[in-house]
Design an enzyme around this catalytic site. Sequence first.
Site, PDB file in Angstrom:
ATOM      1  N   ASP A   1      70.106  -5.952 142.609  1.00 34.42           N
ATOM      2  CA  ASP A   1      70.628  -7.276 142.281  1.00 34.42           C
ATOM      3  C   ASP A   1      69.684  -8.372 142.778  1.00 34.42           C
ATOM      4  O   ASP A   1      69.239  -8.347 143.929  1.00 34.42           O
ATOM      5  CB  ASP A   1      71.997  -7.462 142.919  1.00 34.42           C
ATOM      6  CG  ASP A   1      72.989  -6.360 142.552  1.00 34.42           C
ATOM      7  OD1 ASP A   1      72.558  -5.210 142.357  1.00 34.42           O
ATOM      8  OD2 ASP A   1      74.190  -6.643 142.471  1.00 34.42           O
TER       9      ASP A   1
ATOM     10  N   HIS B   1      70.260 -12.076 141.896  1.00 39.30           N
ATOM     11  CA  HIS B   1      71.114 -13.235 142.177  1.00 39.30           C
ATOM     12  C   HIS B   1      70.339 -14.535 142.384  1.00 39.30           C
ATOM     13  O   HIS B   1      70.436 -15.192 143.424  1.00 39.30           O
ATOM     14  CB  HIS B   1      72.014 -12.957 143.369  1.00 39.30           C
ATOM     15  CG  HIS B   1      73.205 -12.100 143.038  1.00 39.30           C
ATOM     16  ND1 HIS B   1      74.100 -12.429 142.047  1.00 39.30           N
ATOM     17  CD2 HIS B   1      73.635 -10.932 143.576  1.00 39.30           C
ATOM     18  CE1 HIS B   1      75.038 -11.504 141.974  1.00 39.30           C
ATOM     19  NE2 HIS B   1      74.774 -10.572 142.878  1.00 39.30           N
TER      20      HIS B   1
ATOM     21  N   ASP C   1      72.886  -8.373 137.494  1.00 39.94           N
ATOM     22  CA  ASP C   1      73.168  -9.443 138.454  1.00 39.94           C
ATOM     23  C   ASP C   1      71.934 -10.271 138.765  1.00 39.94           C
ATOM     24  O   ASP C   1      71.554 -10.480 139.922  1.00 39.94           O
ATOM     25  CB  ASP C   1      73.797  -8.897 139.736  1.00 39.94           C
ATOM     26  CG  ASP C   1      75.300  -8.688 139.610  1.00 39.94           C
ATOM     27  OD1 ASP C   1      75.816  -8.776 138.477  1.00 39.94           O
ATOM     28  OD2 ASP C   1      75.953  -8.431 140.640  1.00 39.94           O
TER      29      ASP C   1
ATOM     30  N   ASN D   1      78.087  -7.227 136.586  1.00 38.05           N
ATOM     31  CA  ASN D   1      79.367  -7.927 136.490  1.00 38.05           C
ATOM     32  C   ASN D   1      79.186  -9.440 136.428  1.00 38.05           C
ATOM     33  O   ASN D   1      79.980 -10.149 135.797  1.00 38.05           O
ATOM     34  CB  ASN D   1      80.289  -7.548 137.656  1.00 38.05           C
ATOM     35  CG  ASN D   1      79.745  -7.923 139.011  1.00 38.05           C
ATOM     36  OD1 ASN D   1      78.625  -7.571 139.358  1.00 38.05           O
ATOM     37  ND2 ASN D   1      80.539  -8.628 139.804  1.00 38.05           N
ATOM     38  N   HIS D   2      78.126  -9.969 137.032  1.00 36.64           N
ATOM     39  CA  HIS D   2      77.948 -11.428 137.021  1.00 36.64           C
ATOM     40  C   HIS D   2      77.454 -11.928 135.670  1.00 36.64           C
ATOM     41  O   HIS D   2      77.735 -13.081 135.301  1.00 36.64           O
ATOM     42  CB  HIS D   2      77.033 -11.849 138.164  1.00 36.64           C
ATOM     43  CG  HIS D   2      77.724 -11.804 139.493  1.00 36.64           C
ATOM     44  ND1 HIS D   2      78.316 -12.904 140.070  1.00 36.64           N
ATOM     45  CD2 HIS D   2      77.961 -10.767 140.333  1.00 36.64           C
ATOM     46  CE1 HIS D   2      78.868 -12.566 141.222  1.00 36.64           C
ATOM     47  NE2 HIS D   2      78.667 -11.266 141.407  1.00 36.64           N
TER      48      HIS D   2
ATOM     49  N   HIS E   1      75.626  -0.568 136.727  1.00 37.76           N
ATOM     50  CA  HIS E   1      75.715  -1.585 137.766  1.00 37.76           C
ATOM     51  C   HIS E   1      76.757  -1.241 138.823  1.00 37.76           C
ATOM     52  O   HIS E   1      76.477  -1.283 140.028  1.00 37.76           O
ATOM     53  CB  HIS E   1      76.026  -2.953 137.162  1.00 37.76           C
ATOM     54  CG  HIS E   1      76.008  -4.048 138.189  1.00 37.76           C
ATOM     55  ND1 HIS E   1      74.842  -4.514 138.746  1.00 37.76           N
ATOM     56  CD2 HIS E   1      77.020  -4.739 138.789  1.00 37.76           C
ATOM     57  CE1 HIS E   1      75.131  -5.447 139.639  1.00 37.76           C
ATOM     58  NE2 HIS E   1      76.424  -5.599 139.684  1.00 37.76           N
TER      59      HIS E   1
ATOM     60  N   HIS F   1      82.083  15.398 139.180  1.00 37.42           N
ATOM     61  CA  HIS F   1      82.730  15.609 137.884  1.00 37.42           C
ATOM     62  C   HIS F   1      82.085  14.740 136.805  1.00 37.42           C
ATOM     63  O   HIS F   1      81.807  15.207 135.697  1.00 37.42           O
ATOM     64  CB  HIS F   1      84.222  15.315 137.985  1.00 37.42           C
ATOM     65  CG  HIS F   1      84.940  15.435 136.682  1.00 37.42           C
ATOM     66  ND1 HIS F   1      84.998  16.615 135.961  1.00 37.42           N
ATOM     67  CD2 HIS F   1      85.622  14.500 135.948  1.00 37.42           C
ATOM     68  CE1 HIS F   1      85.683  16.412 134.845  1.00 37.42           C
ATOM     69  NE2 HIS F   1      86.068  15.142 134.814  1.00 37.42           N
TER      70      HIS F   1
END
Length: 395
Positions: free
Chosen positions: A62, A64, A98, A133-134, A234, A296
């Site tokens: 990230d 930022h 991000d 997510n950002h 992410h 898994h």
Amino acid sequence: MAGDSDALTCKNLQSLFSSFVDTFVDFSVSGLFLPPPPSNPDPNASLHTFHPSPDHLIAVGDIHGDFEKCKQSLLLAGLIDATGNWSGGSSTVVQIGDVLDRGSDEIKILYFLERLKRQADKSGGKIITMNGNHEIMNIDRDFRFITADSLKEFSNWAFWYNIGNSMKALCSGIVDLPSNPFCGVPIEFKGIRREFHEGFRARIAALQPNGPLSTRFFANNVTVLVMGENVFVHGGLLASHVNYGLERINKEVRDWINGVRGDLWRDIGRGSNSVVWLRKFSHELAESCDCEALEHVLSTIPGVKRMIMGHTIQWKGINGACEGKAIRIDVGMSKGCINGLPEVLEIAKNSEARVLTANPAYQDSDGARGVEVGGREGLAVVLENDKRKQVQVRA
């Protein structure tokens, strides 16, 4: 006397004029000249989900909005030179999302990475950028983590973007004008200090679905990437995400950003179990990671042996959990986070992974820059200098 066909008109300068305006606006916004894009690009190449293992792979966490830390990370891996130009040859880089929020250089970084993508392509290299997510939040008008300085950056973008459209309007009817992204965007924002209204308006216009910056810089990002034995994401993947379809996830995010899809499946972009928000495998304490669930998930993606994630700050630096099957690469490098020391993950074609770090704690007692084997959950940790290939190795 020259004939009419020799006169300089909008009609016979259409392509040149439009290109000039775009270059003028790009430089005014970013201070960078972008090399021309590939002459015959594959329109779907940027959205490919599955790739073979490259000979040399670097993963960057990230960013930022911290331009200096972004450059330091790339310098650490020998990917750029002192002038900020690509020097990574045929290396492949994955930036795990991000870029936005918490810092003041978001647009500058987007242009910088775009320039490097084009330079790398000419050298046989590749830079793949991902949505975090950002990015999803900003496209969705969730601005909880923006800064006042970032609003100034977007106001500056809007000024030059509108200047460019005014220039193109001089050849209206010949040069195609984009639709006005400011239509429908509020002029005032309740509860926000008036001096920030212009920046909010510019940010919405630029980053909303089908916005000029969202479509240019994020629509062709991947949200899930499989490269050889590695799956990059992410936040993290659950079996339900794999069952939904990794290629389907990438396509639906692209369509949503381009404004041709109304909304996203919640488990892609919203909620604690979504692809860009999940923290099940990135807890700071390795023993708190759900290794059984991870095993898994990995078993459902053919050939994949490890998951590489950002999103959750690792105070001790890049590290592994679940016997190295979960690698967490967000070191909070931005000044808007914890101002962490730059680190990147390097993976050789044989799948050996090591950390390249600026952390002086991994310096030999004699001052030599070296390697601590198995330093962080099975990863070799390397303190690099300006000559990345000349490190000393301690057994």
